[in-house]
Design an enzyme around this catalytic site. Structure first.
Site, mmCIF file in Angstrom:
data_model
loop_
_atom_site.group_PDB
_atom_site.id
_atom_site.type_symbol
_atom_site.label_atom_id
_atom_site.label_comp_id
_atom_site.label_asym_id
_atom_site.label_seq_id
_atom_site.Cartn_x
_atom_site.Cartn_y
_atom_site.Cartn_z
ATOM 1 N N PRO A 139 18.273 94.303 3.774
ATOM 2 C CG PRO A 139 20.503 94.900 3.384
ATOM 3 C CD PRO A 139 19.610 93.734 3.580
ATOM 4 C CE1 TYR B 231 23.637 103.446 -4.195
ATOM 5 C CE2 TYR B 231 23.502 101.196 -3.373
ATOM 6 C CZ TYR B 231 22.893 102.312 -3.931
ATOM 7 O OH TYR B 231 21.557 102.303 -4.219
HETATM 8 C C1 LIG Z 1 12.648 99.080 -1.635
HETATM 9 C C2 LIG Z 1 13.990 98.438 -1.634
HETATM 10 C C3 LIG Z 1 15.073 99.071 -1.049
HETATM 11 C C4 LIG Z 1 16.322 98.473 -1.012
HETATM 12 N N1 LIG Z 1 17.345 99.060 -0.337
HETATM 13 C C5 LIG Z 1 18.500 98.407 -0.123
HETATM 14 C C6 LIG Z 1 19.492 98.906 0.755
HETATM 15 O O1 LIG Z 1 19.307 99.918 1.400
HETATM 16 N N2 LIG Z 1 20.639 98.208 0.886
HETATM 17 C C7 LIG Z 1 20.876 97.046 0.198
HETATM 18 O O2 LIG Z 1 21.931 96.450 0.343
HETATM 19 N N3 LIG Z 1 19.923 96.539 -0.614
HETATM 20 C C8 LIG Z 1 18.747 97.164 -0.773
HETATM 21 N N4 LIG Z 1 17.757 96.591 -1.539
HETATM 22 C C9 LIG Z 1 17.995 95.278 -2.162
HETATM 23 C C10 LIG Z 1 17.424 94.162 -1.277
HETATM 24 O O3 LIG Z 1 18.089 94.069 -0.047
HETATM 25 C C11 LIG Z 1 17.493 92.800 -1.992
HETATM 26 O O4 LIG Z 1 18.847 92.480 -2.208
HETATM 27 C C12 LIG Z 1 16.740 92.785 -3.306
HETATM 28 O O5 LIG Z 1 15.507 93.463 -3.202
HETATM 29 C C13 LIG Z 1 16.461 91.349 -3.772
HETATM 30 O O6 LIG Z 1 15.706 90.653 -2.817
HETATM 31 P P1 LIG Z 1 14.118 90.330 -3.016
HETATM 32 O O7 LIG Z 1 13.990 89.593 -4.301
HETATM 33 O O8 LIG Z 1 13.766 89.472 -1.820
HETATM 34 O O9 LIG Z 1 13.404 91.639 -3.018
HETATM 35 C C14 LIG Z 1 16.505 97.198 -1.616
HETATM 36 C C15 LIG Z 1 15.418 96.584 -2.220
HETATM 37 C C16 LIG Z 1 14.170 97.167 -2.224
HETATM 38 C C17 LIG Z 1 13.017 96.426 -2.849
#
Ligand SMILES: Cc1cc2nc3c(=O)[nH]c(=O)nc-3n(C[C@H](O)[C@H](O)[C@H](O)COP(=O)(O)O)c2cc1C
Ligand SMILES: Cc1cc2nc3c(=O)[nH]c(=O)nc-3n(C[C@H](O)[C@H](O)[C@H](O)COP(=O)(O)OP(=O)(O)OC[C@H]3O[C@@H](n4cnc5c(N)ncnc54)[C@H](O)[C@@H]3O)c2cc1C
Length: 765
Positions: free
Chosen positions: A414, A572
């Protein structure tokens, strides 16, 4: 320079030799408390790289050492009455005694003075007469401990017990033998280091050790007990100790992980185990000691370099190496300490998990070592996924959640896009989600979609509270279903005290300049000094918000979503109940974890009741507050996962942190995966790992080792919607679904990558 080396182990001897070879005018003495030939331990293992380093430093001793090496390629893992053999591991080993003999002899040649039977006392004033005193006196260094504040010593005593024994039984393979006993599991790490001798380290938990009474019996009795326990591997050979100076249970040790903030104080310099230790299960302590010695000798003899600059360079370079190794060693140590997690694995997966435990060896490394064996693992994995007879990368195997079958194990995590107006997704969202569905992932999560206008993080968040939202989301869901094999999951959330802030790229969690709306949370704890003080939720608020979640689920059903996730992570609203850092309530919803979970579980149960029973639901949690025992710990996370599973959660989406503003997460590759591993294998729950997973090799290693059932990638998918199709091209996996419009692109990429891989392989040969 006039130099004293305290301790005639590998570090002291090799440093003395390396200094003398560079400049014969150095006066170097080595002081060793034991007589020559008296040493603890048996064999040590090296890698080819270490031998190259030794050869570059002193070809003569390197040749003598290399000529005596025992070589072996196989690793045998004995577990549950089966033996799993994999090959291509390429170990070399030598007896510690023999290594020291070679180094003593070689050090004497250029004129190093060796003094044996000399116990050195750091308080002795004679050390002031030396330009440098090298504290190469091992892990229990007296010279380090005499100034432990100056060195910033940090010692972590690990929980398992081990004893380092030897045997005349010659093991053809590096052998891990796990035995179940009436007192718990006990295991041996055994390898040959000479034509007629092997190392045999026995390890177990403290409980098993006490259960056997190893704390009360003599060393000989301990050894006899181990001979009995491992009789079937020893074929009548005896076990022996050469730590006979240690009496009674002292022969059993706890590994001590040592690191030092500083490696020099006054004229004393730390070298080898005195400065740092690496767990014996990754077999790198001697390598580090020898490489420290080479580096220190190099910098001390480089013309024009001041002593201060030389030491700075020595410490900076070696410290980095040590930290990298200690990281892997910690993973390996913890694997053995948490063995209970993996004992229910089938032997093949157990062996895979063991081989990849330090995270230094990945899926593709294993393919290079033993392609046939790796393919047998892949075949096993696919069979368990319901596709017998197929051997391919685990990330492409299907996964079933209730009646929903995912095409593969990759998910788009997400990600809030902060681009909606009044909660309604628009053309940006249509293209964004459409592209990522076409990109091949098996499951696509929406961003946190909020159940009310006040539940949004920012004015740009998507929502699910009116018909416009339903229509806009339905358009996206229909496109995904019509044009890809991806399934789509609606993530629902409420921002709580972290709401009413600007869009992400205008600053994280920064309040709006104008138009702020009042926020509520579990308690009146503001996210940070600049955020609003939230209104603690009343019971009426809780009922209202729960019903908003239920209404959003019903709308999600109208849109045709395949799955729903409740966002209970990242500080949250629901997370603010779970974490003690945000929840100071004194009613039924605060205090114990059971109380703190009560409202989030109530919301989840209400959503579950409104969602069809054949469609899955997941829960996103923060498995650690990164606050030690003051916050949610990974142990709590297992209990949290279990509680939601009891309410019908089919998948635990294991994130971490973002629950209090000052958290200091420990980042790194796949840094949150250990939490998923723990929840999956202790709670026996399906999990999704997320956090800095960015290569197909990461995904395959995590999945095959049973550390998660699905892998989620967020940032990699921001920049590359086609991440999964690219992975399929790189791994030459032909059965991935690719929209027909794009097939030519996929096959060209696959051809080019294959050509590049073949060219790289030819270069290696
Ligand atoms: C731009 C952005 C927006 C995010 N928005 C959400 C969100 O809406 N809901 C959520 O559970 N996590 C959100 N996350 C967290 C990601 O789902 C993920 O857990 C986190 O980025 C780590 O993964 P990665 O290392 O692959 O980026 C967001 C991350 C990024 C980079
Ligand atoms: C069970 C086990 C298995 C291991 N397996 C491996 C392996 O497979 N591969 C590997 O590379 N490493 C292995 N190691 C680690 C390895 O033994 C050490 O990392 C390595 O020996 C470090 O070398 P060193 O010279 O710094 O210290 P040591 O080898 O500990 O040498 C220190 C020396 O200083 C002497 N000394 C201490 N205090 C004094 C004093 N006050 N006065 C005089 N002399 C003193 C000691 O007698 C000793 O000879 C293992 C360790 C253990 C415990």
């Amino acid at each position: 320079m006039k130099i004293a080396c305290i301790g005639g182990g590998p570090a002291g001897l090799y440093f003395a030799l390396s200094m003398k070879l560079r400049d014969p005018s150095h006066e170097i003495e080595v002081f060793e408390r034991n007589a020559p030939g008296v040493t603890f331990g048996w064999g040590v293992v090296f890698s080819d790289q270490t031998v190259e380093n030794l050869t570059a430093n002193d070809p003569m001793s390197a040749k003598v050492i290399a000529d005596e090496f025992a070589h072996w390629d196989d690793i045998d893992v004995h577990i549950h009455g089966q033996t799993i053999t994999s090959s291509g591991h390429g170990f070399i080993g030598i007896g510690r005694k023999r290594l020291l003999e070679i180094l003593q002899q070689r050090a004497r040649e250029p004129g190093v003075a060796l003094h044996f039977n000399q116990e050195c006392d750091p308080a002795d004033p004679k050390w002031r007469g030396y330009d440098l005193v090298i504290a190469s006196d091992g892990a229990n260094s007296r010279f380090r401990d005499a100034q432990s504040d100056a060195f910033g010593v940090d010692i972590d005593v690990r929980r398992n017990k081990f004893v380092w024994l030897g045997t005349s039984k010659v093991f053809d393979a590096f052998t891990f033998a796990f035995e179940e006993t009436e007192h718990g599991w006990i295991w041996a790490h055994a390898y040959r280091f000479a034509p007629d001798a092997s190392t045999f380290i026995v390890e177990c938990s403290e409980e098993t050790w006490a259960g056997f009474g190893f704390d009360k019996i003599s060393q000989d009795e301990s050894i006899a007990a181990c001979e009995g326990l491992f009789a079937k591997y020893l074929n009548g050979h005896r076990l022996q100790s050469n730590a006979t100076h240690l009496v009674g249970s002292a022969a059993w040790l706890n590994f001590r992980r040592i690191k030092c903030e500083r490696w020099n104080a006054g004229n004393v310099i730390l070298l080898g185990d005195a400065a740092h230790t690496a767990h014996f299960s990754i077999g790198s302590g001697t390598k580090l000691a020898l490489e420290d010695a080479i580096k220190l000798a190099q910098v001390l003899n480089r013309p024009g370099l001041s002593l201060e600059a030389a030491l700075d360079e020595y410490v900076a370079e070696r410290n980095l190496e040590v930290l990298k190794l200690q990281n892997s060693a910690r993973n390996s140590t913890e694997w053995f300490e948490t063995l209970h997690r993996y004992l229910h694995f089938e032997p093949l997966q157990f062996a895979y998990s063991l081989l990849t435990r330090s995270q230094r060896i990945s899926h593709e490394n294993l393919r290079l070592r033993d392609r046939e064996w790796l393919e047998s693992v892949e075949r096993w994995f696919w069979e368990k996924a319901g596709v017998p007879g197929k051997s391919a990368a685990p990330m492409f195997a299907p996964f079933k959640l209730r009646e929903l079958t995912l095409e593969n194990r990759v998910t788009v995590s997400p990600m809030a896009m902060y681009s909606a107006v009044d909660g309604t997704p628009n053309d940006f969202h249509f293209v964004h989600y459409g592209e990522r569905a076409i990109g091949g992932a098996g499951l696509l999560f929406t961003e946190m979609t909020c159940v009310s206008p006040e539940g949004r993080i920012s004015p740009g968040c998507t929502g699910m509270w009116n018909d416009d939202h339903v229509a806009a989301w339905k358009r996206i869901v229909d496109f995904v279903h019509a044009n890809s094999k991806a399934k789509i999951c609606l993530q629902l959330g409420h921002s709580g005290g972290k709401g009413s802030t600007r869009v992400g790229w205008e600053g994280n969690d920064v309040p709006l300049d104008g138009g702020n709306w009042p926020v509520m949370s579990a308690s009146d704890v503001p996210w940070s000094p600049i955020n609003q003080v939230p209104q603690p939720m009343t019971r009426a608020d809780m009922d209202a918000v729960r019903e908003q979640f239920v209404a959003a689920v019903q709308m999600g059903l109208e849109c045709g979503f395949d799955m729903v996730e409740l966002h209970a992570a990242h500080g949250y609203l629901l997370s603010s109940f779970i974490t003690p850092l945000q929840n100071n309530r004194i009613d039924d919803y605060g205090g114990s974890l059971e109380n703190r979970l009560r409202y989030p579980l109530e919301v989840f149960a209400a959503m579950r009741a409104a969602w069809p029973s054949d469609r899955p639901m997941s829960i996103r949690i923060s498995a650690s507050d990164w606050a030690g025992d003051n916050g949610i710990t990974p142990e709590d996370a297992v209990a949290i996962g279990e509680a939601f599973a009891r309410e019908g959660a089919d998948l635990i989406d294991v994130s971490a942190g973002q629950t209090w503003a000052d958290a200091q997460p420990v980042y790194g590759r796949m840094f949150q995966t250990p939490f998923s591993d723990k929840i999956r294998n202790e709670g026996k729950l399906a999990t999704m790992a997320v956090g800095n997973i960015y290569e197909p090799d990461h995904a395959n290693s995590i999945l095959a080792a049973g550390r998660a059932d699905l892998v989620a990638l967020a940032r990699p998918h921001l920049i590359d919607p086609m991440w999964t199709l690219r992975a399929a091209a790189a791994l030459d996996y032909r059965d991935v679904y690719c929209p027909p419009q794009y097939l030519n692109g996929l096959s060209q990429l696959a051809r080019n990558l294959k050509r590049d891989a073949e060219a790289a392989a030819a270069l290696r040969v």
